[in-house]
Design a protein around this motif. Structure first.
Motif, mmCIF file in Angstrom:
data_model
loop_
_atom_site.group_PDB
_atom_site.id
_atom_site.type_symbol
_atom_site.label_atom_id
_atom_site.label_comp_id
_atom_site.label_asym_id
_atom_site.label_seq_id
_atom_site.Cartn_x
_atom_site.Cartn_y
_atom_site.Cartn_z
ATOM 1 N N ILE A 1 -0.061 5.192 -4.394
ATOM 2 C CA ILE A 1 1.208 4.800 -3.628
ATOM 3 C C ILE A 1 2.174 4.525 -4.594
ATOM 4 O O ILE A 1 2.197 3.704 -5.630
ATOM 5 C CB ILE A 1 0.863 3.773 -2.528
ATOM 6 C CG1 ILE A 1 -0.117 3.890 -1.684
ATOM 7 C CG2 ILE A 1 2.163 3.493 -1.896
ATOM 8 C CD1 ILE A 1 -0.535 2.680 -0.717
ATOM 9 N N VAL A 2 3.348 5.140 -4.482
ATOM 10 C CA VAL A 2 4.593 4.966 -5.419
ATOM 11 C C VAL A 2 5.707 4.171 -4.521
ATOM 12 O O VAL A 2 5.664 4.249 -3.275
ATOM 13 C CB VAL A 2 5.037 6.164 -6.163
ATOM 14 C CG1 VAL A 2 3.736 6.920 -6.754
ATOM 15 C CG2 VAL A 2 5.613 7.335 -5.260
ATOM 16 N N THR A 3 6.637 3.868 -5.402
ATOM 17 C CA THR A 3 7.947 3.026 -4.697
ATOM 18 C C THR A 3 8.800 4.307 -4.245
ATOM 19 O O THR A 3 8.917 5.342 -4.873
ATOM 20 C CB THR A 3 8.743 2.136 -5.519
ATOM 21 O OG1 THR A 3 8.927 2.744 -6.812
ATOM 22 C CG2 THR A 3 7.440 0.945 -6.099
ATOM 23 N N GLU A 4 9.692 3.975 -3.425
ATOM 24 C CA GLU A 4 10.823 4.787 -3.136
ATOM 25 C C GLU A 4 11.582 5.368 -4.428
ATOM 26 O O GLU A 4 12.221 6.504 -4.549
ATOM 27 C CB GLU A 4 11.676 4.305 -2.061
ATOM 28 C CG GLU A 4 11.733 5.125 -0.861
ATOM 29 C CD GLU A 4 12.595 4.667 0.347
ATOM 30 O OE1 GLU A 4 11.972 4.673 1.406
ATOM 31 O OE2 GLU A 4 13.843 4.272 -0.182
ATOM 32 N N TYR A 5 12.041 4.194 -4.999
ATOM 33 C CA TYR A 5 12.813 4.515 -6.381
ATOM 34 C C TYR A 5 11.899 5.571 -7.279
ATOM 35 O O TYR A 5 12.651 6.429 -7.724
ATOM 36 C CB TYR A 5 12.859 3.400 -7.169
ATOM 37 C CG TYR A 5 13.192 3.375 -8.756
ATOM 38 C CD1 TYR A 5 12.445 3.496 -9.643
ATOM 39 C CD2 TYR A 5 14.824 3.451 -8.761
ATOM 40 C CE1 TYR A 5 13.122 3.762 -11.085
ATOM 41 C CE2 TYR A 5 15.400 3.887 -10.133
ATOM 42 C CZ TYR A 5 14.398 3.992 -11.172
ATOM 43 O OH TYR A 5 14.922 4.015 -12.459
ATOM 44 N N PHE A 6 10.540 5.360 -7.641
ATOM 45 C CA PHE A 6 9.934 6.426 -8.249
ATOM 46 C C PHE A 6 9.949 7.789 -7.827
ATOM 47 O O PHE A 6 10.199 8.931 -8.580
ATOM 48 C CB PHE A 6 8.374 5.732 -8.298
ATOM 49 C CG PHE A 6 7.688 6.446 -9.233
ATOM 50 C CD1 PHE A 6 6.923 7.824 -8.579
ATOM 51 C CD2 PHE A 6 7.142 6.295 -10.499
ATOM 52 C CE1 PHE A 6 6.103 8.503 -9.770
ATOM 53 C CE2 PHE A 6 6.549 6.819 -11.251
ATOM 54 C CZ PHE A 6 5.775 8.073 -10.801
ATOM 55 N N SER A 7 9.797 7.834 -6.349
ATOM 56 C CA SER A 7 9.751 9.164 -5.503
ATOM 57 C C SER A 7 11.206 9.700 -5.852
ATOM 58 O O SER A 7 11.295 10.762 -6.122
ATOM 59 C CB SER A 7 9.419 8.860 -4.125
ATOM 60 O OG SER A 7 10.116 9.606 -3.347
ATOM 61 N N LEU B 1 -2.433 12.049 -11.204
ATOM 62 C CA LEU B 1 -2.337 11.107 -10.270
ATOM 63 C C LEU B 1 -1.773 12.004 -8.890
ATOM 64 O O LEU B 1 -0.853 12.553 -9.129
ATOM 65 C CB LEU B 1 -1.722 9.707 -10.347
ATOM 66 C CG LEU B 1 -2.155 8.905 -11.542
ATOM 67 C CD1 LEU B 1 -1.558 7.731 -11.868
ATOM 68 C CD2 LEU B 1 -3.731 8.574 -10.911
ATOM 69 N N ARG B 2 -2.271 11.482 -7.631
ATOM 70 C CA ARG B 2 -1.402 12.363 -6.489
ATOM 71 C C ARG B 2 -1.000 11.145 -5.400
ATOM 72 O O ARG B 2 -1.680 10.190 -5.315
ATOM 73 C CB ARG B 2 -2.720 12.914 -5.678
ATOM 74 C CG ARG B 2 -2.442 14.201 -5.166
ATOM 75 C CD ARG B 2 -3.299 15.147 -4.479
ATOM 76 N NE ARG B 2 -3.235 15.906 -3.275
ATOM 77 C CZ ARG B 2 -3.333 15.220 -2.180
ATOM 78 N NH1 ARG B 2 -3.966 14.333 -1.759
ATOM 79 N NH2 ARG B 2 -2.791 15.902 -0.837
ATOM 80 N N ILE B 3 0.297 11.410 -5.273
ATOM 81 C CA ILE B 3 0.875 10.765 -4.264
ATOM 82 C C ILE B 3 0.276 10.886 -2.804
ATOM 83 O O ILE B 3 0.514 12.021 -2.477
ATOM 84 C CB ILE B 3 2.580 10.992 -4.356
ATOM 85 C CG1 ILE B 3 2.936 10.777 -5.839
ATOM 86 C CG2 ILE B 3 3.186 9.820 -3.318
ATOM 87 C CD1 ILE B 3 4.402 11.012 -6.135
ATOM 88 N N VAL B 4 0.166 9.698 -2.347
ATOM 89 C CA VAL B 4 -0.437 9.727 -0.846
ATOM 90 C C VAL B 4 0.509 8.828 0.015
ATOM 91 O O VAL B 4 0.463 8.982 1.353
ATOM 92 C CB VAL B 4 -1.830 9.349 -0.697
ATOM 93 C CG1 VAL B 4 -2.919 10.222 -1.475
ATOM 94 C CG2 VAL B 4 -2.087 7.620 -1.266
ATOM 95 N N GLY B 5 1.068 8.261 -0.471
ATOM 96 C CA GLY B 5 2.062 7.191 0.149
ATOM 97 C C GLY B 5 3.292 6.727 -0.767
ATOM 98 O O GLY B 5 3.310 6.878 -1.802
ATOM 99 N N ILE B 6 4.414 6.266 -0.147
ATOM 100 C CA ILE B 6 5.629 5.980 -0.542
ATOM 101 C C ILE B 6 5.978 4.671 0.082
ATOM 102 O O ILE B 6 5.981 4.833 1.438
ATOM 103 C CB ILE B 6 6.828 7.014 -0.454
ATOM 104 C CG1 ILE B 6 6.327 8.144 -1.121
ATOM 105 C CG2 ILE B 6 8.254 6.469 -0.973
ATOM 106 C CD1 ILE B 6 7.437 9.388 -1.147
ATOM 107 N N ILE B 7 6.488 3.739 -0.926
ATOM 108 C CA ILE B 7 6.418 2.311 -0.302
ATOM 109 C C ILE B 7 7.820 1.932 -0.573
ATOM 110 O O ILE B 7 8.360 1.887 -1.666
ATOM 111 C CB ILE B 7 5.447 1.221 -0.633
ATOM 112 C CG1 ILE B 7 5.668 -0.055 -0.050
ATOM 113 C CG2 ILE B 7 5.613 1.162 -2.061
ATOM 114 C CD1 ILE B 7 4.451 -1.039 -0.224
#
Lengths: 214, 844
Positions: free
Chosen positions: B141-147, B169-175
């Motif tokens: 899970i990554v942050t919105e900033y990261f995404s 690494l695979r993004i499965v969620g954004i926080i």
């Protein structure tokens, strides 16, 4: 020596001088009288090369200065004209000696003896190192007179030279101007609205609404 | 109300009418304030980033268990902790960088997601891809900033260098969470341990507990684990970068000082220009208090407008400062990612207050002077400056007193080091600047006297008039002179510091960077790496025929006097054998031998100075096997950290820390082998499986120098701004001179002075101001550089620097400053040209 032929001067739409004809020979002492706004200072500025007329000619010793460039007028003022102002217009941050010396320096000359001589003529010995703010009005005007004569100009132009002085001091100043001018055969053109001051001149011209009326 | 009407008539109208003067003053203050904010925002955000890192993801946690060596520890202890405090959260964490983006930083946090969701009461349908995380071992899970920053969305895969390898690494969620550092990436702890082969390890345990339970937990912890309050850790981290931060802030404060002189100049000259007006007001019955308030408020208005403009500028500067600070902090301390460079309301308020305060100080003195003007002074020009002459001796004595005082105070601090922060030296520099300000008029008079004959000889009438003008306006020219002097001093001091530092750094590099090839994990972007390289890498390298020796270097944190100090463990025997020049610049081969054979430690100068340690002293280091005593056998220069460094032989690493790994290698090659060929061989061998940064000797040297140059990029910006502000100061003074001397200029024109001569007069004034200012600046700059180098740097960072004066650069800068001064006369000359002499010579 000085000849004005049909000289006209405008400031914007306003006509300040309307066809002036005037003649002055070497050694003449002329007074121009008129009320405030009559154009007398403008006339002085034109003769002194601080401005150019829109029409007409100003001939000084056979040369038409009204067609001079700015640089030529600067040199003309430096070498041939001496100005005396109502408010003295000394430089406040230099001494009496240095104020008088200024015209020489602008001409590239350094002659301390000549400066001392003129300090003596105007009666200010001992005050060489004084600053203008340390002098009275009369004393300042005497400095201005000495300064005006420094470069041996042919023409002295005095714009209300006693306007900021009391009558007694004014009289002293006028005596000084008259004596020095006569001694050195200077052509003096003096502008004033004061009859008693105008009387010092050989000829009095009256100017009104930009025209010489008498 | 009446006062307000007066204010509108006399002050506000003046501000409006004198547009150019107002503009210049506002710009001066704006630049100073803008720079100050830019630097503050950048360093504040760096600290915020550290704080987020320490706080972690659970906002309620207030304690942390960690290994004192800064490494991962066995997770077995978690069970014991859980029995005492249920609200405890295990975390395993690693920092790395995105593939092909070495300046990017990423922090992977393996957490107990289920427990966190329960603790934070996050609704399961909003649980940010929790279901997919449990299915994909490398799901994150990554942050919105990261995404947003890397333009990635759910389902995308990205590659990171972590430890010594590269991992997809695979993004499965954004926080979206302001609590998290922008570079935070979240994984399930089980997946993390398995995927990165860290089974059985934790980096820390976060706890939401009270002091009573914390004491109980401390009883069960082994010696190598420590339990501390989060806010205490944050405080320590702030202290680590405090010196860096405050040094930068001080330098930007000097830029504000230059702006302050500019404003003082404006108000001072406004007073002189308006003395007729003041005299009339006084003669009409205005009291002194009203005059003081009118002019002080004038200054405050300019300062306020300048601060507002400064806030806007500061926002722009902040963007660039953040980039510079991020890179420097990441290199010197630990990788940090700063996403936010926006000014906060409190920054705005602070800047406004600072601007108003500075403008109040700048305007209060000339305002008091204005109140003392007597009506008759209006007709006697020159008497105003004349009054100041009476106090010339007093000012000069006061100035000398403050300069000597500043030097003494700094020297006292140099000898005694009473505080851990160089307060006295900073105060000393301000005293020196104040002292020179008081001495400036005397200095200018001396200069004018010296230059009188040469100026008249060379420049004739212009020389005489110019020197006369300046002699009659000493105090106003002194202020412009001080703008130039402070700018010169700042540039000289900073350039000398930078060059001296660079020289010492180069020397240190020559003594320290002696191997042929250096290897570290690509994920490590700081000067020191804490993640060990795989044993396979170590084994493989040793088998190459080109290799004469491999110095396996390990970095840990070791506690000394309650502080965590970066410590290096190296192979001293190998160094002695393979390195001809001494390793730590020691003068005695016996010391190396002592390090190799005895229970010895080498410490950096910072530690020696901070704790009063010298060779032969015994210190106790906290190890997993208890406190151990070591003898200090050497004290050396170290520029890679700002909070001290220690060096121990590797055998202690095994004996007391139970480790035999390495975080970086220094490889010494046998003679006859080509370094580049060997490096290519290494890359071919390791590139499939490992993610390593392999550099030759020259590359590492250049990298170190690049980091050094980058860390000073903000100071170069400060210098440029200071030059610009001092330029404005001289323009300001000359402009007012032109405005005030319209009648005199007109008279000179009547006397036959050409416009070119009048321009020459202004150029000469600017030139003399410049020379006088630069001379004063040279003296001040020398003093400041000595204090910066010998005291401030030493106390702040523990860096011993050998003075190296960059004569060529200083000469170029001095000449450049001088010509900038001359250029400053161009604008006033143009304005003077527009004067119509006939208007000012008489009244009709």
């Amino acid at each position: 020596m000085i000849k004005l032929i049909g000289v006209e001067k405008y400031y914007g739409q306003m006509r300040v001088l309307a066809g002036i004809n005037l003649e002055a020979q070497k050694g003449d002492f002329i007074s121009i009288m008129g009320s405030s706004g009559s154009g007398k200072s403008t006339l002085l500025n034109l003769i002194g090369g601080m401005d150019r007329p829109e029409r007409g000619k100003i001939i000084v010793d056979g040369e038409d200065i009204s067609s001079y460039t700015d640089d030529q007028l600067t040199v003309y003022r430096r070498k041939r004209i001496g100005f005396i102002f109502q408010f003295f217009n000394l430089l406040p941050n230099i001494t009496l000696f240095e104020n008088i010396q200024l015209p020489l320096l602008l001409n590239g000359i350094e002659d301390a003896n000549k400066v001392k001589e003129y300090i003596h003529y105007v009666g200010l010995e001992g005050k060489e190192n004084a600053y203008p703010y340390q002098l009275s009005g009369g004393q300042q005007q005497r400095v201005a007179i000495a300064r005006a004569l420094m470069n041996d100009p042919d023409i002295l132009l005095a714009d209300e030279p006693t306007g900021s002085l009391d009558s007694q001091t004014g009289g002293i100043i006028m005596d000084l101007i008259t004596t020095l001018a006569e001694k050195r055969r200077k052509t003096v053109i003096l502008v004033t609205h004061d009859q008693s001051i105008a009387q010092y001149a050989h000829k009095i011209f009256r100017i009104k609404d930009g025209v010489i009326i008498s | 109300m009446k006062f307000f009407t007066l204010l509108k008539l006399l002050t506000l109208r003046n501000v409006k009418n004198e547009k150019f003067m107002t503009f210049l003053s506002v710009v001066g203050i704006a630049l100073g304030i803008g720079l100050f904010i830019g630097v503050k925002v950048a360093s504040d955000r760096a600290i915020t980033s550290f704080e987020s890192e320490i706080r972690g993801m659970n906002p309620g946690v207030n304690y942390e268990i960690f290994d004192i060596s800064g490494i991962d520890f066995d997770e077995k202890i978690y069970g014991d902790v859980l029995r005492i405090e249920e609200e405890s959260f295990p975390v395993i964490r690693v920092k790395g960088s995105l593939k092909n983006m070495q300046d990017s930083s990423v922090e992977i946090n393996g957490i107990d997601l289920v427990k966190s969701i329960r603790y934070l009461n996050i609704p399961l349908d909003n649980a940010y891809g929790i279901e997919k995380i449990s299915r994909d071992m490398n799901g994150v899970i990554v942050t919105e900033y990261f995404s947003d920053r890397y333009a990635m969305k759910r389902g995308d895969t990205f590659h990171v260098s972590l430890y010594d390898r590269e991992y997809p690494l695979r993004i499965v969620g954004i926080i979206d969470s302001k609590l998290l550092a922008p570079d935070t990436v979240i994984m399930d702890i089980g997946n993390f341990q398995e995927y990165f082969n860290k089974i059985g390890y934790l980096t820390r345990i976060d706890l939401a507990t009270d002091e009573k339970k914390a004491d109980k937990i401390r009883q069960v912890l082994p010696y190598h684990l420590s339990l501390e309050e989060k806010h205490s850790l944050i405080r320590n981290q702030k202290a680590v970068i405090a010196s860096f931060r405050y040094n930068l802030q001080f330098v930007s404060l000097i830029a504000i000082l230059v702006g302050m002189f500019l404003l003082y100049n404006t108000i001072f000259i406004t007073v002189i220009k308006r003395r007729t007006e003041i005299g009339i007001l006084r003669s009409l019955g205005s009291d002194k208090k009203t005059i003081v308030m009118l002019f002080t408020i004038h200054g405050i208005i300019l300062g306020f407008i300048g601060s507002l403009a400064g806030i806007i500028l500061g926002q722009i500067f902040a963007y660039f400062s953040v980039i510079a600070v991020q890179k420097t902090v990441s290199a010197m301390y630990s990788a940090v990612s700063i996403s936010d460079y926006f000014i906060t309301p409190s920054d705005i308020l602070r800047s406004l207050l600072l601007g108003i305060f500075v403008s109040f100080i700048a305007s209060v003195i000339p305002s008091f002077e204005a109140s003392k003007i007597r009506p008759h002074e209006t007709s006697r020009e020159g008497s105003f400056e004349g009054r100041y002459r009476k106090y010339l001796d007093l000012f000069t004595m006061l100035g000398i007193f403050f300069v000597l005082g500043g030097v003494c105070v700094s020297y006292f601090e140099y000898r005694n080091v009473p505080f851990s922060f160089p307060y006295l030296s900073y105060g000393g520099i301000l005293m020196i600047i104040f002292g020179f300000t008081c001495v400036a008029p005397f200095h200018l008079i001396l200069m004018l006297r010296t230059m009188k004959k040469p100026a008249q000889y060379v420049f004739g009438a212009i020389g005489k008039i110019t020197l006369g003008d300046m002699n009659g306006s000493v105090y106003r020219f002194s202020i412009a002179l001080m703008s130039v002097a402070i700018t010169s001093a700042l540039i000289i001091a900073l350039l000398t510091l930078i060059f001296s530092f660079r020289g010492s750094l180069k020397k240190w590099i020559d003594n320290t960077i002696t191997a042929d090839v250096y290897i570290k994990p690509l994920s490590c972007t700081s000067n020191y790496c804490f993640q060990a390289l795989s044993h396979e890498v170590i084994r493989t390298i040793g088998q190459f025929p080109e290799v004469a020796g491999v110095d396996k270097y390990r970095i840990l944190q070791v506690e000394l006097f309650g502080k965590k100090i970066i410590t290096g463990f190296g192979d001293t025997a190998l160094s002695r054998r393979l390195v001809k020049t001494r390793y730590f610049n020691m003068s005695n081969e016996d010391r190396l031998k002592e390090l190799e054979t005895g229970k010895s430690v080498a410490i950096s100068e910072y530690l020696g100075m901070k704790y009063g340690l010298k060779r032969g002293d015994t210190i106790e280091l906290k190890t997993p096997k208890g406190k151990q005593s070591f003898v200090v056998t050497d004290i050396f220069s170290s520029y890679s950290t700002t909070s001290g460094f220690m060096y121990l032989d590797r055998r202690w690493l095994k004996e007391y820390w139970g480790l035999d790994d390495a975080t970086q290698f220094s490889i010494y090659m046998k003679k006859g082998y080509d370094v580049e060929t060997f490096i290519r061989k290494l890359q071919e061998t390791f590139s499939d499986k490992y993610s390593l940064d392999i550099m030759n000797n020259q590359q590492l040297r250049q990298k170190i120098l690049r980091i050094f140059d980058r860390s000073f990029s903000i100071t170069y910006a400060i210098e440029l701004i200071a030059i610009f502000v001092s330029f404005i100061g001289v323009v300001n003074t000359l402009l007012v001179l032109v405005f005030e001397k319209k009648r005199e200029i007109s008279t000179l024109r009547y006397l036959g002075m050409s416009w070119k001569q009048i321009q020459d007069n202004l150029i000469l004034s600017a030139g003399i101001t410049g020379i006088a200012g630069i001379i004063l600046g040279l003296i001040m700059g020398y003093m400041m550089s000595m204090i910066f180098i010998h005291v401030i740097n030493k106390i702040s960072f523990g860096w011993e620097i050998e003075i190296k004066v960059p004569l060529l650069y200083l000469s170029l800068v001095t000449v450049g400053l001088f010509f900038t001064n001359l250029l400053s006369s161009l604008i006033p000359s143009k304005i003077a040209r527009k004067i119509d002499p006939k208007r000012f010579i008489s009244f009709e």
